[in-house]
Design an enzyme around this catalytic site. Structure first.
Site, mmCIF file in Angstrom:
data_model
loop_
_atom_site.group_PDB
_atom_site.id
_atom_site.type_symbol
_atom_site.label_atom_id
_atom_site.label_comp_id
_atom_site.label_asym_id
_atom_site.label_seq_id
_atom_site.Cartn_x
_atom_site.Cartn_y
_atom_site.Cartn_z
ATOM 1 C CG ASP A 47 48.912 40.730 50.407
ATOM 2 O OD1 ASP A 47 49.630 39.756 50.723
ATOM 3 O OD2 ASP A 47 48.885 41.210 49.249
ATOM 4 C CB ILE A 48 50.171 45.580 48.213
ATOM 5 C CG1 ILE A 48 50.033 46.963 47.595
ATOM 6 C CG2 ILE A 48 50.724 44.584 47.220
ATOM 7 C CD1 ILE A 48 51.372 47.628 47.289
ATOM 8 C CG ASN A 65 52.277 30.813 50.381
ATOM 9 O OD1 ASN A 65 51.569 29.828 50.594
ATOM 10 N ND2 ASN A 65 51.779 31.967 49.968
ATOM 11 N N GLY A 69 55.067 28.384 46.755
ATOM 12 C CA GLY A 69 54.569 29.603 46.102
ATOM 13 C C GLY A 69 55.000 30.890 46.782
ATOM 14 C CD GLN A 70 59.152 32.474 51.113
ATOM 15 O OE1 GLN A 70 59.499 31.284 51.254
ATOM 16 N NE2 GLN A 70 59.583 33.440 51.905
ATOM 17 C CG HIS A 121 55.277 36.670 54.060
ATOM 18 N ND1 HIS A 121 56.456 36.493 53.383
ATOM 19 C CD2 HIS A 121 54.291 36.313 53.205
ATOM 20 C CE1 HIS A 121 56.191 36.050 52.163
ATOM 21 N NE2 HIS A 121 54.883 35.928 52.034
ATOM 22 C CG LEU A 122 50.793 33.747 59.695
ATOM 23 C CD1 LEU A 122 50.681 32.311 59.227
ATOM 24 C CD2 LEU A 122 50.683 33.808 61.217
ATOM 25 C CG HIS A 123 49.782 35.076 53.175
ATOM 26 N ND1 HIS A 123 49.518 35.999 52.188
ATOM 27 C CD2 HIS A 123 50.974 34.516 52.845
ATOM 28 C CE1 HIS A 123 50.498 35.989 51.292
ATOM 29 N NE2 HIS A 123 51.385 35.101 51.663
HETATM 30 P P1 5GP Z 1 54.030 35.114 49.133
HETATM 31 O O1 5GP Z 1 53.597 34.841 47.730
HETATM 32 O O2 5GP Z 1 55.524 35.361 49.222
HETATM 33 O O3 5GP Z 1 53.540 34.147 50.146
HETATM 34 O O4 5GP Z 1 53.294 36.467 49.537
HETATM 35 C C1 5GP Z 1 53.796 37.727 49.285
HETATM 36 C C2 5GP Z 1 52.660 38.685 49.494
HETATM 37 O O5 5GP Z 1 53.188 39.984 49.609
HETATM 38 C C3 5GP Z 1 51.664 38.707 48.318
HETATM 39 O O6 5GP Z 1 50.364 38.366 48.793
HETATM 40 C C4 5GP Z 1 51.752 40.143 47.809
HETATM 41 O O7 5GP Z 1 50.500 40.653 47.412
HETATM 42 C C5 5GP Z 1 52.325 40.883 49.011
HETATM 43 N N1 5GP Z 1 53.114 42.047 48.644
HETATM 44 C C6 5GP Z 1 54.042 42.110 47.658
HETATM 45 N N2 5GP Z 1 54.587 43.336 47.621
HETATM 46 C C7 5GP Z 1 53.987 44.050 48.614
HETATM 47 C C8 5GP Z 1 54.141 45.395 49.065
HETATM 48 O O8 5GP Z 1 54.933 46.188 48.566
HETATM 49 N N3 5GP Z 1 53.360 45.788 50.099
HETATM 50 C C9 5GP Z 1 52.459 44.940 50.697
HETATM 51 N N4 5GP Z 1 51.729 45.421 51.691
HETATM 52 N N5 5GP Z 1 52.294 43.658 50.295
HETATM 53 C C10 5GP Z 1 53.060 43.227 49.263
#
Ligand code: 5GP
Ligand code: ZN
Length: 114
Positions: free
Chosen positions: A30-31, A87, A93-94, A100-102
């Site tokens: 994750d970035i 999410n 909170g997506q 995607h699975l964190h």
């Molecule tokens: P969500 O909030 O949809 O469950 O999670 C999205 C995740 O994607 C966030 O934790 C965010 O930091 C990550 N993310 C967003 N943009 C990028 C990116 O360009 N590269 C990577 N590696 N992660 C990203």
């Protein structure tokens, strides 16, 4: 899918720190990590949310979860565990509309998430 951030990462159009890749899934860091270990496991096939998965995605979802477990072990999370989170849409909170699975590990996390 065009204009999908994670499809672009899957297609290597946008760089990411890739931990694992096969025909079905990609795993990358994750970035904005929320824990010392924080990676995302995504299906290469575009599925917008877990609510959009279909019966014939069952094997893919099982594979995705099992790869998450394998990489979590590789990242040193086997003994103390980790948080595996999906999410979904607004209430979940997506923010990126590609399933995607964190996986978050190497720090103590609390419940409920707040
Ligand atoms: P969500 O909030 O949809 O469950 O999670 C999205 C995740 O994607 C966030 O934790 C965010 O930091 C990550 N993310 C967003 N943009 C990028 C990116 O360009 N590269 C990577 N590696 N992660 C990203
Ligand atoms: Zn996508």
């Amino acid at each position: 899918m065009q204009d999908c951030l994670f499809c672009k990462i899957v297609n290597h159009e946008i760089p990411a720190e890739v931990l694992y890749e096969d025909d079905l899934v990609m795993v990358f860091k994750d970035i904005v990590p929320q824990a010392p270990v924080h990676f995302l496991v995504v299906p290469k096939k575009h599925i917008s949310t877990i609510m959009d998965a279909e019966q014939n995605d069952s094997a893919l979802l099982g594979h995705l979860l099992f790869q998450a477990q394998k990489i979590a072990k590789e990242q040193g999370c086997e003994e103390k565990g980790a948080r595996f989170v999906i999410n979904c849409k607004t209430d979940g909170g997506q923010t990126v509309n590609h399933l995607h699975l964190h996986v978050l590990g190497k720090r103590m996390l609390y419940w409920p998430p707040g």
